[in-house]
Design an enzyme around this catalytic site. Structure first.
Site, mmCIF file in Angstrom:
data_model
loop_
_atom_site.group_PDB
_atom_site.id
_atom_site.type_symbol
_atom_site.label_atom_id
_atom_site.label_comp_id
_atom_site.label_asym_id
_atom_site.label_seq_id
_atom_site.Cartn_x
_atom_site.Cartn_y
_atom_site.Cartn_z
ATOM 1 N N SER B 46 -43.810 -11.659 65.572
ATOM 2 C CA SER B 46 -43.890 -12.789 66.490
ATOM 3 C C SER B 46 -42.954 -13.866 65.960
ATOM 4 O O SER B 46 -43.052 -14.255 64.793
ATOM 5 C CB SER B 46 -45.336 -13.283 66.544
ATOM 6 O OG SER B 46 -45.511 -14.100 67.673
ATOM 7 N N GLU B 47 -42.028 -14.346 66.808
ATOM 8 C CA GLU B 47 -40.889 -15.093 66.269
ATOM 9 C C GLU B 47 -41.229 -16.479 65.729
ATOM 10 O O GLU B 47 -40.387 -17.122 65.128
ATOM 11 C CB GLU B 47 -39.741 -15.148 67.278
ATOM 12 C CG GLU B 47 -40.025 -15.866 68.575
ATOM 13 C CD GLU B 47 -40.483 -14.918 69.685
ATOM 14 O OE1 GLU B 47 -41.025 -13.845 69.375
ATOM 15 O OE2 GLU B 47 -40.300 -15.283 70.864
ATOM 16 N N ASN B 48 -42.461 -16.941 65.933
ATOM 17 C CA ASN B 48 -42.846 -18.203 65.301
ATOM 18 C C ASN B 48 -43.105 -18.039 63.802
ATOM 19 O O ASN B 48 -43.372 -19.022 63.114
ATOM 20 C CB ASN B 48 -44.080 -18.798 65.982
ATOM 21 C CG ASN B 48 -45.270 -17.879 65.963
ATOM 22 O OD1 ASN B 48 -45.154 -16.688 66.231
ATOM 23 N ND2 ASN B 48 -46.428 -18.410 65.632
#
Lengths: 234, 221
Positions: B46-48
């Site tokens: 998840s790119e966060n």
């Protein structure tokens, strides 16, 4: 203040020197890991004409969204700003400028800014509106864009724990942009949930070493949840 | 019959491999997580700043500091790691993610993708989509084949501003599985009960139709 002790007594002290027209880098992703009390202090202080570099702009009534209420933000540099009705209104009537920046480019701009790298090449955004007006160069047969680093007059950061020397650790995914913003502020202010004595944090577990940090302030946090999702329990 | 959202997720899941690190976008891509085969280990990025995203929490375990890129509260799986946004996009831009699945408004025969901006409508931003399409080698785009008005989304040239140039090779629509090769869509599979003629009629860009186009098969889990 003595030696490496970065702790300040109040939020007012934490933002001494913040002036109209400055650039602020803010940590956080959505409402997760945002420096919510430092933002509230900027609102109280009434500083105007700000350029704010942050992945998002909060929501109506919380986070950076509250700085729109008195038109304190002149320009936002963000990757996604869709959660905010007041933002939309001010953007459409020209009161607010926005520079949309791909999320990875935004992170790297802050990282580079803090690391003394003035610009970097990336494949992200080639052939898109993001590339307009930017220099390109081909490496190994592929085209890349030159993106410039960002530094801020202030960086406002939300940590979990810090020691008095400003060594910071973040909690879970509240890390996000915080350690990047922390490196790229001329004055970096970190608000935390807990301040511990020097030596209590494992040196190998520090996310942001104190060299980047100018001020540490202790706060209490609402930690509002933007999208509350739970699994169905049968 | 066109595929349901769940069937689209199931079809994408057939592309997973044991040991894959996978980034799933918002919408149909998110549903792919529900169809990971039981005997397979897949780690969701998840790119966060999370590698090893787990299921949603319970009311007891919910934590404001634990979210995914869709800003939903989540948990971690065993073996997960958490890091900064710069580290997260180093993984993405450095080509370390094995499979990226994301939605789009349009895709064209040159592998261009438009997914973030409709001129004269409110522009919310590209988030991480431009990084994902530029950085990944293996991307699957999931979208409906045509708009509600019947306008094809598989074009000779994208009409909307691009998210990425020349980066898409695989597209799953509600009607077909297509791959992009040398300036054309190649029809690889069709949804059960959907005719080749239907697909031709709804594809504006150049389409190569092999002699035999098999129907997709779905194994029940």
């Amino acid at each position: 203040m003595a030696g490496f002790d970065k702790v300040v007594a109040s939020y007012e002290d934490a933002l001494i020197g913040l002036e109209d027209g400055m650039t602020i880098l803010a940590g956080g992703f959505g409402l997760c890991g945002i420096p919510e009390n430092l933002i509230a202090e900027i609102k109280r202080k009434g500083t105007k004409g700000l350029t704010v570099v942050s992945n998002n702009c909060g929501v109506d009534g919380f986070g950076l969204g509250i700085l729109l209420e008195d038109r304190q933000i002149r320009k936002m540099v963000s990757s996604y700003v869709g959660e905010n009705a007041l933002f939309e209104k001010q953007l459409l009537n020209g009161e607010l400028e926005v520079e949309l920046t791909p999320q990875g480019t935004l992170a790297e701009k802050m990282r580079a800014g803090g690391a003394g790298i003035p610009a970097f090449y990336t494949a992200t955004g080639v052939g898109t509106p993001v590339a307009e007006g930017k220099e390109t160069k081909v490496f190994n047969g592929r085209e890349y864009l030159l993106e410039e680093a960002i530094v801020g007059d202030f960086a406002i950061v939300k940590g979990w724990k810090a020691d008095r020397y400003g060594n910071v650790i973040y909690r879970h995914t509240a890390q996000n942009f915080n350690p990047l913003a922390a490196t790229a502020g001329k004055i970096t202010v970190v608000e935390v949930e807990e301040i511990v004595e020097v030596g209590e944090l494992d040196p190998a577990h520090i996310h942001t070493p104190g060299i980047y940090v100018d001020r540490v302030v202790l706060g209490t946090f609402e930690k509002r949840i933007e999208k509350r999702t739970v699994k169905a329990v049968y | 019959m066109s595929l349901t959202r769940e069937q689209m997720a199931q079809r994408v899941a057939q592309e997973l491999q044991d040991g894959f690190y996978v980034n799933l976008g918002i919408g149909i891509p998110t549903l792919v997580a529900n169809y990971v085969p039981k005997n397979m280990d897949v780690m969701l990025q998840s790119e966060n700043g999370l590698l090893g995203m787990g299921e949603f929490p319970t009311e007891e375990t919910i934590d404001a500091d634990m979210i995914n890129a869709g800003k939903q509260t989540v948990t971690t799986v065993k073996g997960a790691s958490i890091f900064s946004s710069a580290e997260s996009f180093a993984m993405i831009r450095g080509g370390h993610v094995d499979l990226t699945v994301l939605g789009a408004f349009e895709v064209d025969v040159n592998g261009n993708i438009a997914s973030w901006m409709i001129p004269n409508k409110l522009i919310k931003g590209m988030g991480g989509a431009m990084d994902l399409v530029a950085g990944a080698e293996n991307i699957i785009v999931t979208m409906t084949h045509a708009s509600k008005d019947g306008e094809s989304k598989l074009l000779s040239n994208c009409s909307l501003p691009l998210t990425g140039k020349g980066c898409i090779k695989k597209v799953l629509t509600d009607l077909a599985w297509l791959e992009i090769e040398e300036g054309a869509f190649v029809l690889k599979e069709r949804a059960p009960g959907v005719s080749v003629e239907d697909i031709i009629a709804k594809t504006q860009g150049k389409l190569i139709v092999p002699d035999h186009v098999p129907e997709m098969t779905f194994v029940s889990l």
